[in-house]
Scaffold this motif. Structure first.
Motif, PDB file in Angstrom:
ATOM      1  N   LEU A  12      12.399   2.970  -9.639  1.00 38.18           N
ATOM      2  CA  LEU A  12      13.380   1.917  -9.357  1.00 38.18           C
ATOM      3  C   LEU A  12      13.753   1.139 -10.611  1.00 38.18           C
ATOM      4  CD1 LEU A  12      12.214   0.386  -5.943  1.00 38.18           C
ATOM      5  CD2 LEU A  12      14.191   1.860  -6.360  1.00 38.18           C
ATOM      6  N   ALA A  13      12.770   0.795 -11.412  1.00 36.32           N
ATOM      7  CA  ALA A  13      13.061   0.022 -12.620  1.00 36.32           C
ATOM      8  C   ALA A  13      14.040   0.759 -13.525  1.00 36.32           C
ATOM      9  CB  ALA A  13      11.756  -0.262 -13.376  1.00 36.32           C
ATOM     10  N   GLU A  14      13.851   2.084 -13.649  1.00 34.39           N
ATOM     11  CA  GLU A  14      14.765   2.868 -14.481  1.00 34.39           C
ATOM     12  C   GLU A  14      16.122   3.035 -13.808  1.00 34.39           C
ATOM     13  OE1 GLU A  14      15.064   7.282 -16.612  1.00 34.39           O
ATOM     14  OE2 GLU A  14      13.163   6.590 -15.744  1.00 34.39           O
ATOM     15  N   ALA A  15      16.107   3.367 -12.518  1.00 34.33           N
ATOM     16  CA  ALA A  15      17.372   3.620 -11.816  1.00 34.33           C
ATOM     17  C   ALA A  15      18.227   2.357 -11.697  1.00 34.33           C
ATOM     18  CB  ALA A  15      17.086   4.181 -10.429  1.00 34.33           C
ATOM     19  N   MET A  16      17.590   1.189 -11.658  1.00 37.12           N
ATOM     20  CA  MET A  16      18.304  -0.088 -11.524  1.00 37.12           C
ATOM     21  C   MET A  16      18.563  -0.743 -12.876  1.00 37.12           C
ATOM     22  SD  MET A  16      16.094  -1.545  -8.285  1.00 37.12           S
ATOM     23  CE  MET A  16      16.760  -3.207  -8.442  1.00 37.12           C
ATOM     24  N   ASP A  17      18.269  -0.041 -13.957  1.00 39.47           N
ATOM     25  CA  ASP A  17      18.462  -0.579 -15.314  1.00 39.47           C
ATOM     26  C   ASP A  17      17.750  -1.917 -15.498  1.00 39.47           C
ATOM     27  OD1 ASP A  17      20.077   1.581 -16.160  1.00 39.47           O
ATOM     28  OD2 ASP A  17      21.858   0.655 -15.262  1.00 39.47           O
ATOM     29  N   GLY A  18      16.606  -2.074 -14.821  1.00 37.01           N
ATOM     30  CA  GLY A  18      15.770  -3.236 -15.052  1.00 37.01           C
ATOM     31  C   GLY A  18      16.249  -4.533 -14.446  1.00 37.01           C
ATOM     32  N   LYS A  19      17.194  -4.456 -13.498  1.00 35.18           N
ATOM     33  CA  LYS A  19      17.683  -5.704 -12.889  1.00 35.18           C
ATOM     34  C   LYS A  19      18.190  -5.438 -11.477  1.00 35.18           C
ATOM     35  CE  LYS A  19      22.306  -5.295 -14.993  1.00 35.18           C
ATOM     36  NZ  LYS A  19      22.046  -4.024 -15.692  1.00 35.18           N
ATOM     37  N   GLY A  20      18.089  -6.482 -10.617  1.00 36.05           N
ATOM     38  CA  GLY A  20      18.621  -6.375  -9.260  1.00 36.05           C
ATOM     39  C   GLY A  20      17.629  -6.835  -8.216  1.00 36.05           C
ATOM     40  N   LYS A  21      18.028  -6.686  -6.952  1.00 39.35           N
ATOM     41  CA  LYS A  21      17.248  -7.156  -5.817  1.00 39.35           C
ATOM     42  C   LYS A  21      16.702  -5.960  -5.031  1.00 39.35           C
ATOM     43  CE  LYS A  21      20.050 -11.377  -5.370  1.00 39.35           C
ATOM     44  NZ  LYS A  21      18.986 -12.300  -5.833  1.00 39.35           N
ATOM     45  N   VAL A  22      15.416  -6.053  -4.683  1.00 41.86           N
ATOM     46  CA  VAL A  22      14.727  -4.944  -4.022  1.00 41.86           C
ATOM     47  C   VAL A  22      14.179  -5.412  -2.682  1.00 41.86           C
ATOM     48  CG1 VAL A  22      12.706  -3.406  -4.149  1.00 41.86           C
ATOM     49  CG2 VAL A  22      14.097  -3.828  -6.193  1.00 41.86           C
ATOM     50  N   ILE A  23      14.305  -4.553  -1.665  1.00 39.69           N
ATOM     51  CA  ILE A  23      13.591  -4.767  -0.405  1.00 39.69           C
ATOM     52  C   ILE A  23      12.476  -3.734  -0.310  1.00 39.69           C
ATOM     53  CG2 ILE A  23      15.571  -5.768   0.800  1.00 39.69           C
ATOM     54  CD1 ILE A  23      15.884  -3.039   2.265  1.00 39.69           C
ATOM     55  N   ALA A  24      11.415  -4.101   0.401  1.00 37.16           N
ATOM     56  CA  ALA A  24      10.248  -3.223   0.517  1.00 37.16           C
ATOM     57  C   ALA A  24       9.985  -2.898   1.980  1.00 37.16           C
ATOM     58  CB  ALA A  24       9.020  -3.880  -0.106  1.00 37.16           C
ATOM     59  N   LEU A  25       9.879  -1.608   2.284  1.00 40.49           N
ATOM     60  CA  LEU A  25       9.498  -1.134   3.614  1.00 40.49           C
ATOM     61  C   LEU A  25       8.038  -0.705   3.543  1.00 40.49           C
ATOM     62  CD1 LEU A  25      12.648   1.042   4.438  1.00 40.49           C
ATOM     63  CD2 LEU A  25      12.152  -1.282   5.220  1.00 40.49           C
ATOM     64  N   ARG A  26       7.187  -1.449   4.236  1.00 42.59           N
ATOM     65  CA  ARG A  26       5.755  -1.227   4.149  1.00 42.59           C
ATOM     66  C   ARG A  26       5.229  -0.480   5.372  1.00 42.59           C
ATOM     67  NH1 ARG A  26       2.717  -6.322   1.486  1.00 42.59           N
ATOM     68  NH2 ARG A  26       1.092  -4.701   1.577  1.00 42.59           N
ATOM     69  N   GLY A  27       3.944  -0.099   5.330  1.00 41.42           N
ATOM     70  CA  GLY A  27       3.348   0.690   6.398  1.00 41.42           C
ATOM     71  C   GLY A  27       2.714  -0.160   7.469  1.00 41.42           C
ATOM     72  N   ILE A  28       1.384  -0.197   7.517  1.00 38.92           N
ATOM     73  CA  ILE A  28       0.650  -0.950   8.529  1.00 38.92           C
ATOM     74  C   ILE A  28      -0.154  -2.041   7.830  1.00 38.92           C
ATOM     75  CG2 ILE A  28      -1.173  -0.829  10.275  1.00 38.92           C
ATOM     76  CD1 ILE A  28      -0.307   2.044  10.830  1.00 38.92           C
ATOM     77  N   ALA A  29       0.012  -3.270   8.281  1.00 41.24           N
ATOM     78  CA  ALA A  29      -0.672  -4.408   7.671  1.00 41.24           C
ATOM     79  C   ALA A  29      -2.187  -4.241   7.766  1.00 41.24           C
ATOM     80  CB  ALA A  29      -0.246  -5.706   8.350  1.00 41.24           C
ATOM     81  N   GLY A  30      -2.872  -4.508   6.667  1.00 44.94           N
ATOM     82  CA  GLY A  30      -4.323  -4.478   6.663  1.00 44.94           C
ATOM     83  C   GLY A  30      -4.934  -3.177   6.199  1.00 44.94           C
ATOM     84  N   LEU A  31      -4.162  -2.088   6.189  1.00 43.24           N
ATOM     85  CA  LEU A  31      -4.711  -0.814   5.718  1.00 43.24           C
ATOM     86  C   LEU A  31      -4.693  -0.777   4.192  1.00 43.24           C
ATOM     87  CD1 LEU A  31      -3.416   2.043   8.036  1.00 43.24           C
ATOM     88  CD2 LEU A  31      -5.574   0.820   8.114  1.00 43.24           C
ATOM     89  N   SER A  32      -5.783  -0.284   3.609  1.00 46.44           N
ATOM     90  CA  SER A  32      -5.869  -0.234   2.155  1.00 46.44           C
ATOM     91  C   SER A  32      -4.774   0.641   1.562  1.00 46.44           C
ATOM     92  CB  SER A  32      -7.247   0.294   1.733  1.00 46.44           C
ATOM     93  OG  SER A  32      -7.463   1.614   2.204  1.00 46.44           O
ATOM     94  N   VAL A  33      -4.361   1.673   2.286  1.00 46.49           N
ATOM     95  CA  VAL A  33      -3.289   2.552   1.801  1.00 46.49           C
ATOM     96  C   VAL A  33      -2.028   1.742   1.535  1.00 46.49           C
ATOM     97  CG1 VAL A  33      -1.758   4.461   2.423  1.00 46.49           C
ATOM     98  CG2 VAL A  33      -4.198   4.593   2.962  1.00 46.49           C
ATOM     99  N   ASP A  34      -1.644   0.921   2.483  1.00 47.48           N
ATOM    100  CA  ASP A  34      -0.422   0.128   2.337  1.00 47.48           C
ATOM    101  C   ASP A  34      -0.565  -0.902   1.220  1.00 47.48           C
ATOM    102  OD1 ASP A  34       2.251  -0.925   3.499  1.00 47.48           O
ATOM    103  OD2 ASP A  34       0.968  -2.699   3.387  1.00 47.48           O
ATOM    104  N   ASP A  35      -1.690  -1.603   1.191  1.00 46.51           N
ATOM    105  CA  ASP A  35      -1.898  -2.621   0.154  1.00 46.51           C
ATOM    106  C   ASP A  35      -1.865  -2.007  -1.236  1.00 46.51           C
ATOM    107  OD1 ASP A  35      -2.127  -4.669   2.009  1.00 46.51           O
ATOM    108  OD2 ASP A  35      -4.312  -4.525   2.129  1.00 46.51           O
ATOM    109  N   ASP A  36      -2.535  -0.869  -1.405  1.00 49.28           N
ATOM    110  CA  ASP A  36      -2.586  -0.235  -2.724  1.00 49.28           C
ATOM    111  C   ASP A  36      -1.203   0.221  -3.175  1.00 49.28           C
ATOM    112  OD1 ASP A  36      -5.284  -0.663  -2.828  1.00 49.28           O
ATOM    113  OD2 ASP A  36      -5.860   1.400  -2.359  1.00 49.28           O
ATOM    114  N   ARG A  37      -0.441   0.810  -2.274  1.00 52.29           N
ATOM    115  CA  ARG A  37       0.903   1.266  -2.643  1.00 52.29           C
ATOM    116  C   ARG A  37       1.790   0.086  -3.036  1.00 52.29           C
ATOM    117  NH1 ARG A  37       2.523   5.969   1.829  1.00 52.29           N
ATOM    118  NH2 ARG A  37       0.775   7.359   1.349  1.00 52.29           N
ATOM    119  N   PHE A  38       1.786  -0.945  -2.206  1.00 52.95           N
ATOM    120  CA  PHE A  38       2.634  -2.101  -2.481  1.00 52.95           C
ATOM    121  C   PHE A  38       2.235  -2.786  -3.783  1.00 52.95           C
ATOM    122  CE2 PHE A  38       3.678  -6.621  -2.138  1.00 52.95           C
ATOM    123  CZ  PHE A  38       5.048  -6.558  -1.873  1.00 52.95           C
ATOM    124  N   ASN A  39       0.932  -2.973  -3.978  1.00 49.79           N
ATOM    125  CA  ASN A  39       0.466  -3.645  -5.192  1.00 49.79           C
ATOM    126  C   ASN A  39       0.750  -2.826  -6.441  1.00 49.79           C
ATOM    127  OD1 ASN A  39      -0.474  -5.843  -3.733  1.00 49.79           O
ATOM    128  ND2 ASN A  39      -2.528  -4.982  -3.488  1.00 49.79           N
TER     129      ASN A  39
END
Length: 357
Positions: free
Chosen positions: A168-195
């Protein structure tokens, strides 16, 4: 020593040697982590009789990936003649239910339990109990906060996130607004990916994560989340997604809303690959990290290898690289439906049975 006893003992030793000689081979796209150590297989010598009860405690079937995961695990179990009985349970995302599921497996005499924990803390006491009772305990895809596990098989979920963030950083040339679609709250998989993603984008002061929604990695919930976010935010320059089915839905939402397609991160899913292919002429591009649905099946194979006394490591990582646009022509399967996740270890006959159009 009586001849009959000697003959029986010799036959038993030959049988055991034959089983041990046929080492179980794990998937080529996993390998020992840098800090991996050998499993103390001698700890399980008392269970080593060539016939085992193996349980898989699944967190939930909430989307096509988890549905395929269950099928992959059952298929892998069916290829291991040492498994006398295979038990599978579904916790429906409820840690308390998953604790009860594991307790029930112990009551049924499980020699090994493979689990993707619903919560990294809540499952610790029952997993430690199983480990202390001499049961092989293997965590796959999601971790538990304890050292009392026999082994782990983990995709690098942080890398999953950083791969998407860098794209995203490369495709957006380092600027802009991003939304995030996450998985299931509390699962380490989701936290690790988002972080992992956030750590990358935090290095770009002109990129802002303006909103995030949990959508269980599912197409339907991903569609609802993307619709809601698109209506709420007139300017969206990039979409980071924790799962391919959610990305597929978001591309469709943007098309239906008449909005220009923007960079979105995806995953190695056939439906997403189809959507990506169909929208390339409109300028859509993405990247597809892998979180293989076959990982739990490899956990089951690893459990049997440990019970059989095979020399293995206590920590394996998925080493598969992300896919790019250059891979689409090879990987997209038009003969299979959108629910298929790329890279299955199941037979072609089984794939056609489950996913054939």
């Amino acid at each position: 020593m009586p001849k009959s006893y000697s003959a029986a003992l010799a036959a038993l030793l030959l049988s055991s040697t034959a089983v041990l000689a046929q080492d179980i081979t794990l998937h080529p796209d996993i390998g020992p982590a840098e800090d991996a150590a050998p499993v103390d297989v001698g700890r399980y010598a008392d269970r080593r009789d060539g016939s085992y009860v193996v349980g898989f405690s699944n967190v939930a079937v909430v989307n096509s990936w988890t549905a395929q995961l269950v099928e992959e695990a059952a298929y892998r179990a069916s290829t291991l003649p040492q498994i006398e009985r295979y038990i599978v349970t579904d916790a429906n995302n409820d840690p308390s239910k998953q604790v009860s599921d594991v307790e029930d497996m112990l009551a049924q005499g499980a020699d090994a339990i493979v689990i993707n924990p619903a919560n990294p803390v809540a499952l610790v006491p029952v997993l430690e109990r199983a480990y202390d009772e001499g049961v092989v305990v293997i965590a796959v895809t999601a971790d538990a906060n304890t050292d009392k596990l026999t082994a782990r098989i983990m995709a690098d979920q942080v890398k999953f996130g950083t791969t998407g963030g860098e794209f995203l950083a490369e495709a957006m040339d380092g600027k802009g607004k991003v939304i995030a679609l996450r998985g299931i709250a509390g699962l380490s998989v989701d936290d690790d990916r988002f972080n992992g993603m956030k750590a990358v984008l935090d290095e770009y002061p002109d990129i802002e994560i303006i909103a995030e929604e949990y959508a269980s990695w599912s197409y339907d919930q991903g569609r609802q989340a993307c619709e809601s976010l698109a209506l709420a935010h007139p300017q969206i320059d990039g979409v980071w997604s924790s799962g391919g089915a959610m990305t597929q839905a978001c591309v469709e939402v943007f098309n239906e809303f008449g909005r220009d397609l923007i960079p979105m991160t995806g995953e190695a899913n056939n439906g997403f690959f189809r959507t990506w292919s169909e929208n390339q002429d409109a300028g859509f591009d993405s990247i597809a990290p892998q979180n293989p649905s076959w990982a739990v099946g490899e956990g089951i194979a690893l459990a049997v290898a440990i019970l059989e006394g095979q020399e293995v490591s206590d920590f394996y990582k998925v080493t598969a690289d992300p896919y790019t646009a250059a891979d689409l022509e090879t990987l997209y399967r038009p003969d299979l439906n959108d629910s298929y996740w790329v890279g299955s270890t199941m037979s072609e006959e089984k794939l056609q049975d489950l996913f054939g159009n």
